[in-house]
Scaffold this motif. Structure first.
Motif: not given
Lengths: 242, 351
Positions: B26-35, B274-282, B309-318
């Motif tokens: 959990a909480d590995i990605y806290e968006p600095r700005f919402k997309v 920064y979105f940690p796709s590298f960490e989440l996979v590698s 993980v990315f879209f969940k962090a951007h609430q509403g993006a689903g």
């Protein structure tokens, strides 16, 4: 053994031309399977070693046309499909935003030969599959040209420039002929005298009206063209060693 | 009391990593700005970026495709011709230097001396997009027209985008000796002919990647002051290295440099995330379960995990309704056919 010519609506000109050619009724049986839009989806398959239509309208026509639900290898088939280009000529892309690369202006999107070929190939795919299936199942088959594109055709009416129509249709034709040649399938082309220097169908061979609907026909050829084509088909059949 | 006393659970390895399922970190990605779906998104980068662009589209975001496939080109052919992969038909951009040079070429500020690769059969390849036409262009004029159109479309991207997504791929690259132009593939692989007098190997260092990234950010902000940047690092390892190192060491070097640059960019620039796709996979807590058996290609489940993980962090993006269920992670499902990766072609050249 019966010699059949079937295909899309371009068979109409052949039917109109039949009465004008001596001996045509005895030599050929011509009928359309249905509209060309059905060619854009898979419409045939091999079942129990015989080609059948999976398209219901086509299957129904074939049955009433031949009395059989399949293509009999004892018959000869001329297929009038694969050289009708309206489906992709009417693409809004060609009405100004884009053109084949070789003739694109700096303000247009240039479509490379590779991309254009892929578009054409996708459009022709199911017709090629069908003709290939006939060949594979031992049906004596040859391809019959649809009428050449018209300068006043429906694509032109939508604003597709003549040079674009010619560039695309000639590339599509070349591609289809190359495929036929690679598969050792003969092609009966349009009579050269029916085309102008650019390759458009001459006005005197254009069908004026769709009689049944009382509407102008912007696509097809007329009985005079059909008669010339029927003669060419008959001449071709005589050369076939079946 | 000590500085760790008030740290949240995510700051502690046991509670944040070792005591939880790797799929529930959990909480590995806290968006600095919402997309959100009103924002115009441009994406570029290495082959992993194709997944990101694809997910934005699938989930109904305003993804800019300045060079969409022409109507009539079948879906299954679009990737073959470089369509529907990124925001324009630029193919994979593995390094930031490539990205910087792409926009410099688009603006006319950089005119590389390397113009075209003419193959023995007369087909022509664009050295900067060698696989964009599977069989090459029919002629040099055809390639020039296509390139001019392409660069014209690229020119529009910076002023149109609200968010620029870039996936950093590699530090290793091939450079033209004459003017430093960076090529996406080594000449002699996808196209062209290798000539050591004309091309040289380049392994970007941290300062070089940093300088290139800053240069790009400054360029983008000069055109669009409100631009936001979302950076990621591709988890896909190198197919091959041109260094003397083992490919594993070379991969770790490459990814470490890129990851460090991304972290520092985020620290310096408030409009960079920064979105940690590298960490989440590698990273090792993931136990390589999101990789295919070759331990290089990322499986569909891995992509789904990252994107969820990315879209969940951007609430509403689903979450996409058709996104693969994470529990199916063990399924061996190859995504490599769908992700065009020039670099994979190197595999064919391995001994």
């Amino acid at each position: 053994m019966t010699v059949y010519v079937g295909g899309n609506s371009h068979c109409g000109a052949l039917k109109l031309g039949m009465p004008l050619v001596k001996g045509a009724d005895e030599a050929l049986t011509v009928n359309a399977f249905g509209g060309n839009t059905l060619e854009a989806e898979p419409f045939s398959e091999i079942r129990d070693g015989r080609v059948e239509f999976t398209s219901r309208p086509y299957a129904k026509t074939l049955q009433s046309f031949t009395g059989k639900g399949y293509f009999d290898s004892d018959d000869i088939w001329g297929i009038c499909q694969g050289t009708h280009y309206n489906r992709f000529l009417k693409n809004p892309l060609w009405r100004g935003p884009a053109a084949p690369s070789a003739i694109a202006t700096p303000k247009q999107r240039p479509i490379s030969d590779g991309v254009l070929d892929a578009i054409i190939e996708a459009d022709q795919a199911h017709v090629r599959t069908f003709i290939g299936q006939l060949k594979k199942t031992g049906v004596p088959v040859f391809a019959v040209s649809c009428a050449p594109v018209r300068r006043d055709g429906s694509a032109a009416g939508l604003g597709v420039p003549p040079e674009v129509i010619l560039a695309i249709s000639s590339r599509a034709r070349d591609q289809f002929l190359a495929w036929l040649e690679a598969h050792d399938i003969a092609f009966v082309g349009p009579p050269p005298e029916t085309m102008d220097a650019d390759g458009f169908l001459l006005p005197e061979y254009c069908q004026g009206m769709i009689e049944k609907l009382g509407l102008p026909d912007p696509v097809h050829a007329n009985a005079a063209y059909g008669a010339l084509m029927v003669q060419r088909i008959m001449d071709h059949v005589k050369t076939m060693a079946v | 009391m000590n500085p760790y006393s008030n740290q949240p659970p995510k700051a502690f390895w046991r509670r944040a990593v070792s005591d939880v399922s790797p799929m529930e970190i959990a909480d590995i990605y806290e968006p600095r700005f919402k997309v959100d779906k009103s924002m115009r998104i441009v994406a570029a980068g290495s082959c992993f970026a194709q997944h990101i662009g694809s997910e934005f589209k699938k989930r109904g975001f305003h993804f800019i495709d300045a060079e969409p496939a022409p109507d009539g080109l079948p879906d299954k052919k679009q990737h073959d011709f470089g369509f529907d992969m990124y925001s324009a038909r630029f193919g994979n951009l593995y390094s930031v230097r490539q990205l910087v040079q792409l926009f410099a070429r688009a603006s006319g500020d950089f005119k590389p001396k390397e113009v075209a690769w003419v193959e023995a059969d007369g087909r022509v390849r664009d050295p900067f997009r060698p696989s964009i036409e599977p069989d090459g262009f029919a002629s040099l004029p055809e390639m020039r027209r296509d390139r001019a159109y392409h660069l014209g479309r690229v020119r529009t991207l910076l002023r149109r985008a609200d968010v620029f997504v870039f996936t950093f791929g590699l530090t290793e690259a091939w450079e033209c000796v004459a003017d430093g132009a960076i090529l996406p593939t080594c000449p002699g692989t996808v196209g062209g002919t290798f000539d050591a007098r004309k091309y040289r190997f380049k392994n970007f260092t941290y300062p070089e990647v940093w300088e290139d990234a800053e240069s790009f950010i400054k360029l983008a902000l000069s055109i669009n002051p409100d631009m936001k940047f979302l950076f990621t690092v591709s988890p896909v390892p190198l197919t091959a290295t041109a260094t003397d190192d083992h490919v594993l060491s070379a991969t770790v070097y490459s990814k470490s440099v890129l990851r460090a640059v991304c972290g520092d960019l985020r620290a310096k620039y408030p409009m960079v995330d920064y979105f940690p796709s590298f960490e989440l996979v590698s990273s090792h807590p993931m136990r390589a379960m999101y990789f295919m058996p070759n331990l290089r290609s990322v499986a569909t489940a891995g992509v789904a995990q990252v994107m969820n993980v990315f879209f969940k962090a951007h609430q509403g993006a689903g979450v996409a309704e058709d996104a693969p269920v994470i529990a199916k992670a063990a399924a061996v499902e190859d995504t490599s056919d769908d992700v065009v990766c020039d670099e994979a072609i190197l595999e064919a050249f391995g001994r």
